[in-house]
Design a protein around this motif. Sequence first.
Motif, PDB file in Angstrom:
ATOM      1  N   THR A  59      -7.585   4.205  10.555  1.00 54.63           N
ATOM      2  CA  THR A  59      -6.198   4.093  11.003  1.00 54.63           C
ATOM      3  C   THR A  59      -5.197   4.487   9.921  1.00 54.63           C
ATOM      4  N   ILE A  60      -5.670   4.885   8.743  1.00 56.81           N
ATOM      5  CA  ILE A  60      -4.766   5.203   7.644  1.00 56.81           C
ATOM      6  C   ILE A  60      -3.828   6.351   8.022  1.00 56.81           C
ATOM      7  N   LYS A  61      -2.573   6.233   7.652  1.00 62.35           N
ATOM      8  CA  LYS A  61      -1.585   7.269   7.922  1.00 62.35           C
ATOM      9  C   LYS A  61      -1.529   8.247   6.753  1.00 62.35           C
ATOM     10  N   ARG A  62      -1.125   9.467   7.044  1.00 62.88           N
ATOM     11  CA  ARG A  62      -1.093  10.505   6.012  1.00 62.88           C
ATOM     12  C   ARG A  62      -0.252  10.074   4.820  1.00 62.88           C
ATOM     13  N   ARG A  63       0.871   9.402   5.069  1.00 60.70           N
ATOM     14  CA  ARG A  63       1.742   8.990   3.965  1.00 60.70           C
ATOM     15  C   ARG A  63       1.110   7.894   3.096  1.00 60.70           C
ATOM     16  N   GLU A  64       0.063   7.243   3.618  1.00 55.85           N
ATOM     17  CA  GLU A  64      -0.608   6.188   2.850  1.00 55.85           C
ATOM     18  C   GLU A  64      -1.737   6.724   1.961  1.00 55.85           C
ATOM     19  N   VAL A  65      -2.182   7.937   2.220  1.00 56.32           N
ATOM     20  CA  VAL A  65      -3.320   8.488   1.483  1.00 56.32           C
ATOM     21  C   VAL A  65      -3.065   8.550  -0.029  1.00 56.32           C
ATOM     22  N   PRO A  66      -1.877   9.003  -0.488  1.00 56.95           N
ATOM     23  CA  PRO A  66      -1.655   9.008  -1.947  1.00 56.95           C
ATOM     24  C   PRO A  66      -1.771   7.622  -2.576  1.00 56.95           C
ATOM     25  N   PHE A  67      -1.382   6.587  -1.840  1.00 59.11           N
ATOM     26  CA  PHE A  67      -1.476   5.227  -2.375  1.00 59.11           C
ATOM     27  C   PHE A  67      -2.938   4.766  -2.447  1.00 59.11           C
ATOM     28  N   LEU A  68      -3.737   5.170  -1.459  1.00 64.77           N
ATOM     29  CA  LEU A  68      -5.179   4.911  -1.528  1.00 64.77           C
ATOM     30  C   LEU A  68      -5.775   5.576  -2.768  1.00 64.77           C
ATOM     31  N   ARG A  69      -5.423   6.843  -2.981  1.00 62.19           N
ATOM     32  CA  ARG A  69      -6.033   7.606  -4.071  1.00 62.19           C
ATOM     33  C   ARG A  69      -5.614   7.094  -5.442  1.00 62.19           C
ATOM     34  N   ARG A  70      -4.498   6.403  -5.508  1.00 59.60           N
ATOM     35  CA  ARG A  70      -4.111   5.799  -6.788  1.00 59.60           C
ATOM     36  C   ARG A  70      -5.021   4.635  -7.158  1.00 59.60           C
ATOM     37  N   LYS A  71      -5.729   4.105  -6.162  1.00 59.89           N
ATOM     38  CA  LYS A  71      -6.690   3.032  -6.439  1.00 59.89           C
ATOM     39  C   LYS A  71      -8.078   3.572  -6.754  1.00 59.89           C
ATOM     40  N   LEU A  72      -8.213   4.905  -6.682  1.00 59.11           N
ATOM     41  CA  LEU A  72      -9.495   5.557  -6.915  1.00 59.11           C
ATOM     42  C   LEU A  72      -9.396   6.473  -8.124  1.00 59.11           C
ATOM     43  N   GLY A  73     -10.511   6.636  -8.818  1.00 58.49           N
ATOM     44  CA  GLY A  73     -10.609   7.652  -9.850  1.00 58.49           C
ATOM     45  C   GLY A  73     -11.717   8.606  -9.460  1.00 58.49           C
TER      46      GLY A  73
END
Length: 256
Positions: free
Chosen positions: A128-142
């Motif tokens: 259900t993740i929205k496109r605008r939320e993807v950058p915030f997800l990726r900030r939690k990932l390396g």
Amino acid sequence: MFQSINTSTGVSARAIPRLFFSPLCIRLWSIPGIRQQFPPGIARESLSLQLQKHGLMNPESIIQLSDLSIYQRNILVLSQVNLSIASGEFVYLIGKTGTGKSSLLKTLYAELQVTEGEATVAGYNLKTIKRREVPFLRRKLGIVFQDFQLLSDRSVTDNLLFVLRATGWDDKVAMEERIKDVLDKVGLGTKGFKMPHQLSGGEQQRVSIARALLNDPELILADEPTGNLDPETSEGIMALLFDISRSGRAVLMAMH
């Protein structure tokens, strides 16, 4: 606890030396340096595998996948993926080229959309993740790539500055301190001025790992990070990734 990844090929797993399975398997080292043994006789209709977990640093799941199917251009790559990874765990994803390792990683950082099954990564529902939320997800990932993916026209420091600015940092002093901190962690504290081509392959991979650590991620995804390195250099990179895992971060590493 049984967790499985089933490929669309229907190839069964079988116990072979060094705990490798064909075509794709996962091996867990929840305590770095201690191999978790897989008992024989775990074949299913398609590939399945047992993960025996103990000694976790943190029981909180950073990845939770349930009956997940993964597609590339409408072609089924993996099916019935069931997997849970907790903070502090070090997990190997092992398989030959074309068995879906990179597709699974791309799904975890939301480059491939989830349409079947359930997937949660770092608190985000990937279905259900929205496109605008993807950058915030990726900030939690390396994310650590096999081919480093450094910008060749700028120094190590400027490579890292580029990422910090792109992820919302604007305090010059804080950025300088953060870059110094991550370069020190990977043993490159004196090489920030160098251009990528002036570094060895192992040093470039260390820069890639430093870049992955910039935003203090909860999870490191490493896509064959030692694939282009000699055995001695690979050993150093693995030791570095184990140290990262000991700090409480989860590490998922794809390899052959």
